[in-house]
Design a protein around this motif. Structure first.
Motif, PDB file in Angstrom:
ATOM      1  N   PHE A 174     -31.360  37.428  33.674  1.00  0.00           N
ATOM      2  CA  PHE A 174     -30.698  36.145  32.030  1.00  0.00           C
ATOM      3  C   PHE A 174     -30.098  34.953  32.790  1.00  0.00           C
ATOM      4  N   ALA A 175     -30.244  33.599  31.915  1.00  0.00           N
ATOM      5  CA  ALA A 175     -30.531  32.950  32.074  1.00  0.00           C
ATOM      6  C   ALA A 175     -30.367  32.116  30.730  1.00  0.00           C
ATOM      7  N   ASN A 176     -28.814  31.048  30.375  1.00  0.00           N
ATOM      8  CA  ASN A 176     -28.720  30.882  29.308  1.00  0.00           C
ATOM      9  C   ASN A 176     -29.249  29.463  29.336  1.00  0.00           C
ATOM     10  N   GLY A 177     -29.378  29.212  28.196  1.00  0.00           N
ATOM     11  CA  GLY A 177     -30.243  27.420  27.905  1.00  0.00           C
ATOM     12  C   GLY A 177     -31.741  27.296  28.304  1.00  0.00           C
ATOM     13  N   ILE A 178     -32.302  27.939  28.598  1.00  0.00           N
ATOM     14  CA  ILE A 178     -34.385  27.291  28.989  1.00  0.00           C
ATOM     15  C   ILE A 178     -34.701  28.823  28.295  1.00  0.00           C
ATOM     16  N   SER A 179     -36.420  28.816  27.899  1.00  0.00           N
ATOM     17  CA  SER A 179     -37.058  29.553  28.057  1.00  0.00           C
ATOM     18  C   SER A 179     -37.861  29.525  28.751  1.00  0.00           C
ATOM     19  N   TYR A 180     -38.101  31.035  28.907  1.00  0.00           N
ATOM     20  CA  TYR A 180     -38.917  31.210  30.554  1.00  0.00           C
ATOM     21  C   TYR A 180     -40.140  31.860  30.297  1.00  0.00           C
ATOM     22  N   THR A 181     -40.483  31.596  29.186  1.00  0.00           N
ATOM     23  CA  THR A 181     -41.778  33.117  28.456  1.00  0.00           C
ATOM     24  C   THR A 181     -42.826  32.677  29.627  1.00  0.00           C
ATOM     25  N   LEU A 182     -43.828  30.632  29.340  1.00  0.00           N
ATOM     26  CA  LEU A 182     -44.409  30.659  29.576  1.00  0.00           C
ATOM     27  C   LEU A 182     -45.065  30.686  31.438  1.00  0.00           C
ATOM     28  N   TYR A 183     -43.490  31.035  32.006  1.00  0.00           N
ATOM     29  CA  TYR A 183     -43.988  31.700  33.419  1.00  0.00           C
ATOM     30  C   TYR A 183     -44.570  33.305  33.937  1.00  0.00           C
ATOM     31  N   ARG A 184     -44.582  33.792  32.778  1.00  0.00           N
ATOM     32  CA  ARG A 184     -44.680  35.016  33.000  1.00  0.00           C
ATOM     33  C   ARG A 184     -46.379  35.272  32.948  1.00  0.00           C
ATOM     34  N   PRO A 185     -47.005  36.404  33.119  1.00  0.00           N
ATOM     35  CA  PRO A 185     -48.362  36.702  32.799  1.00  0.00           C
ATOM     36  C   PRO A 185     -48.477  36.557  31.213  1.00  0.00           C
ATOM     37  N   VAL A 186     -49.963  36.497  31.321  1.00  0.00           N
ATOM     38  CA  VAL A 186     -50.053  36.224  29.186  1.00  0.00           C
ATOM     39  C   VAL A 186     -49.291  37.302  28.584  1.00  0.00           C
TER      40      VAL A 186
END
Length: 840
Positions: free
Chosen positions: A68-80
């Motif tokens: 987990f990391a607060n305050g950021i969105s990390y979705t786009l770095y994963r496979p499609v």
């Protein structure tokens, strides 16, 4: 974090992150913390790029991934397919439960991960732009959200027996100084807190200059137990404050203080009370207006001030790196890490010895290459010529006149400027000797800059300042030829463009290695009663203790340790080993190249660099090869030997006592130490010996080494004397300071003849002329004894001991010297010198 990246993210990471890795010690520490329990990685500002990089590093190093990391969105770095599924679930949660529901779920996830012993990232500040432009109430609400995850971590430590470690992390994407530009920082971000766009652009332009700092972990459980009685809210504030202080300290050596603009500097200097006082006096004395005097202040500031530019540093880094690779085999650095830690706590003032124009280039380059803010360097006004002057200013040089006398306004402005830099926490650098040493030894300290720093501290500009002694030792000096000429009194050539063009020829030669050794900092808060003179001498003493025993210096000592101009190679190797061993007994470090020669059992290889330079010649003989030198190269060899004499002098004075001052039956140990101490008193301007009891301990250490070598014996009654084997070795060590003794004898003889006031330059000229005559007659054997610097030191000694008195500035050529109240003591000193030289 994701265990597998999407195609574009993976390609980007492989291209740009592939060369980065954790330090071995940091990696071992992180894995131990994982075994212990939950780990919370703390960074000051939220950043997807930073999180992306750590994701890559954790995968490569086998470190447990953050959940987990607060305050950021990390979705786009994963496979499609993973990104689409995760994005859909997040959208569904947002529609069903709203922002408050998402926030609550994140807090639950944080608590769950901590209780299960997982890892997560905590960004103390996330809303960079909104925190600046929202109304106060909404800004406070945003700030409160940023504390939620930390509050959960503290709550878990309060409520459950869970081991939680807080690990501060810091990443820096650019090098160099920064300037205060508040308007631009709102949109593009300050260097320590750039916007996402600025960070990505800065990374793509300068990604090879990444600096990673892993801080000392905080045991949150132990911290909570220690402060539990203060309540959870109070502990939360203490933890956050501790983390921010640490992160700021980590940023400080890398980013440095925010530099004022030229207008801000002018405003601050004009507001200085001492400058205002001098402005009023200048306006009154010259009958002019206050405005004209203030314009004069601004003109002085333009002459003095540095204008450091990260772009100029980046350009110079490329050129200087290329030059160093051409000139030097290696640059050995010792003790810099300790100074980095010191710089996190207090402003640094770097005080190197001065041997070459490369000193300040190497030091600034070392700081820049290690992601540290290069210091602003006090340079002589002679270096402000075009085109180097403007370049040096942009690289961090500020310029000072050779003398401030007769211009109180200039003095006040310069002092104000230096104090302003110290107040802002800017790292400074100045050379305590004031000029490059032409003799190879540390010169008598020039106290102007020392006094300014000490005055600023006593005025309360900073609570503490750390003075850092730094020793440069060159195996071969680039300016070797000009130094030898100037040592004998030749007029120094002024720096100019033509000289710069001619200097390109040095790129055809190689000059061996350079050793840069950082000493223990002197904290002004710990020595508040130390006077300016005492502080200057202490700095010089520490500079001498940091000298590196290198190939050229130990070879020169071996060659010049006899009365001849040559030595058998076998005997040379033996001398090299004995000099290195003696200095090792006093704690002086060796260069890597000399260490290799000794470890391989080939001490004669220490002369290789001198042979390549043509300073020494090897002659093959059936009875054993010879190493020889000429009178023309002797003075160059003497330069390198002199770098070691602050260490060799301890053995030299013991040798003088045992060879010339002992009774036939031997000398009691305490009497020998006392007699040797008197020699050190006589040579104190040359070698800055410490006061008792440290002086006695050092003499005893030298004596113990000579006894261990079998050169000195001690009978049952404690009397000390040389052995038959030791007599030539005591003479060898005594020979190391013979040039100084010959110089002092000549000056003392000239001073004994003073009946009426005589000018300083005439007195020095008389002693120098006598030395030259004695060389022709064979009464003096060391050509390097003809040295105006050493003659000046001998004159200063007589002045300090009231044997002579002076009218005017002691260093002025027109100063008038006359016999002092203790002039009668000079005959005794002269006879002692003559006795030590007579039987050589």
């Amino acid at each position: 974090m994701t265990p597998r990246f999407g195609f574009l993210a993976h390609a980007f990471a492989r291209r740009f992150f592939g060369d980065f890795a954790f330090d071995r010690g940091d990696l071992e520490q992180l894995k131990k913390l994982e075994e212990r329990g939950a780990v919370v990685y703390v960074m000051r500002y939220g950043s997807r790029l930073d999180y992306f990089l750590f994701n890559w590093l954790f995968l490569a190093a086998g470190v447990r991934l953050s959940g987990f990391a607060n305050g950021i969105s990390y979705t786009l770095y994963r496979p499609v397919h993973k990104a689409l599924g995760l994005g859909a679930r997040r959208l569904w949660l947002r529609l069903r439960r709203g922002r408050a529901g998402v926030r609550e779920r994140n807090l639950q996830l944080t608590r769950q991960m901590l209780q299960e012993g997982g890892s997560l990232f905590l960004f103390l500040r996330t809303s960079r732009l909104r925190a600046r432009i929202l109304r106060r109430k909404r800004a406070v609400a945003e700030a409160q959200k940023e504390l939620d995850s930390l509050k959960e971590a503290v709550g878990v430590a309060f409520d459950a027996p869970v081991a939680v470690s807080l690990v501060p992390l810091a990443l820096f994407w650019r090098k160099g100084t920064r300037t205060r530009r508040r308007f631009l920082n709102v949109f593009y971000g300050a260097p320590e807190r750039p916007s996402s766009t600025s960070k990505v652009l800065s990374f793509l332009w300068n990604y090879e200059n990444l600096a990673l700092r892993v801080g000392t972990p905080i045991d949150l459980r132990a911290f909570v137990d220690e402060h539990r009685d203060e309540g959870e809210a109070r502990v939360l504030k203490l933890v956050r404050r501790s983390l921010l202080i640490f992160l700021r300290r980590e940023e400080k050596p890398v980013i440095g203080a925010a530099l004022r603009t030229a207008a801000q500097i002018e405003e601050a200097v004009l507001a200085d009370p001492e400058v205002r006082k001098q402005v009023e006096e200048a306006a009154a004395q010259k009958g002019g207006s206050r405005t004209r005097a203030e314009m004069q202040v601004l003109g002085i500031l333009r002459e003095i001030a540095a204008h450091p530019s990260p772009s100029m540093l980046a350009v110079l880094d490329v050129g200087v790196t290329w030059i160093f690779k051409k000139l030097f085999a290696r640059i050995e650095v010792h003790g810099l890490d300790r100074i980095v830690e010191e710089g996190k706590l207090r402003p640094l003032v770097l005080v190197p010895n001065h041997r070459s124009h490369f000193d300040y280039l190497i030091l600034s380059w070392l700081f820049y290459e290690r992601h540290l803010v290069p210091p602003l360097v006090a340079a002589g006004i002679n270096l402000s010529f075009w085109p180097l002057g403007p370049i040096f200013r942009r690289a961090g040089g500020f310029f000072m006149r050779r003398t401030f006398k007769g211009d109180p306004l200039y003095s006040a402005v310069f002092r104000s400027y230096v104090q302003l830099l110290l107040k802002d926490g800017v790292p400074l650098e100045f050379f305590v000797e004031g000029t490059r040493s032409r003799t190879g030894k540390t010169l008598e300290p020039r106290l102007g800059m020392v006094d300014m720093v000490l005055e600023a501290f006593r005025r309360g500009v900073r609570k503490d300042v750390a003075l850092v002694p730094i020793n440069f030792t060159y195996e071969r000096l680039v300016e070797e030829g000009s130094m030898t000429e100037e040592r004998r009194g030749s007029k120094k050539r002024g720096e100019n463009l033509l000289q710069l063009i001619r200097a390109r020829t040095v790129l055809r030669s190689r000059f061996g290695s350079v050793s840069v050794r950082f000493g223990e900092p002197i904290s002004l808060a710990e020595v508040p009663k130390l006077g300016t003179q005492q502080l200057g001498e202490e700095i010089c003493r520490r500079l001498d203790s940091l000298v590196t025993v290198g190939r050229s210096s130990v070879s020169a000592a071996a060659l010049l340790g006899g009365a001849s101009r040559g030595v058998r190679v076998a005997e040379f190797g033996e001398r090299v080993c004995e000099v290195a061993s003696a200095l090792d007994s006093l704690g002086l470090a060796r260069s890597d190249s000399l260490e290799r020669c000794l470890e391989q059992g080939r001490p004669e290889d220490a002369a290789d660099l001198l042979l390549q330079a043509g300073l020494v010649e090897r002659r093959e003989r059936p009875t054993g090869d010879l190493l020889t030198f000429s009178d023309a190269t002797r003075e160059r060899l003497a330069y390198y030997r002199t770098t070691l004499t602050p260490g060799l002098v301890w053995f030299s004075v013991v040798g003088l006592c045992l060879s010339h001052e002992r009774p036939p039956q031997g000398m009691p140990r305490d009497a020998m130490v006392e007699a040797a101490s008197r020699w050190l008193d006589l040579l104190r301007i040359e070698y800055f010996p410490p006061e008792p009891p440290e002086r006695g301990l050092r003499l005893v250490a030298a004596l113990d080494h000579l006894r261990a070598r079998g050169w000195v014996r001690q009978d049952a009654e404690g009397r000390i004397g040389p052995t038959a084997e030791g007599v030539p070795w005591l003479g060898f060590f005594g020979q190391q300071i013979r040039p100084v003794l010959e110089t002092y004898r000549a000056l003392f003889a000239a001073a004994r003849g003073i009946e009426s006031p005589v000018r300083r330059d005439k007195l020095i000229e008389q002693a120098q002329s006598a030395l030259e005559d004695q060389l022709l007659l064979g009464e003096v054997h060391c050509t390097e004894a003809v040295c105006p610097t050493t003659l000046g030191n001998a004159l200063r000694l007589l002045l300090d001991d009231r044997i002579l008195v002076v009218e005017g500035s002691p260093r002025s050529a027109q100063a008038l010297y006359s016999p002092g109240p203790d002039h009668g003591r000079l005959a005794e000193r002269a006879e002692r010198l003559a006795s030590s030289l007579r039987t050589r």
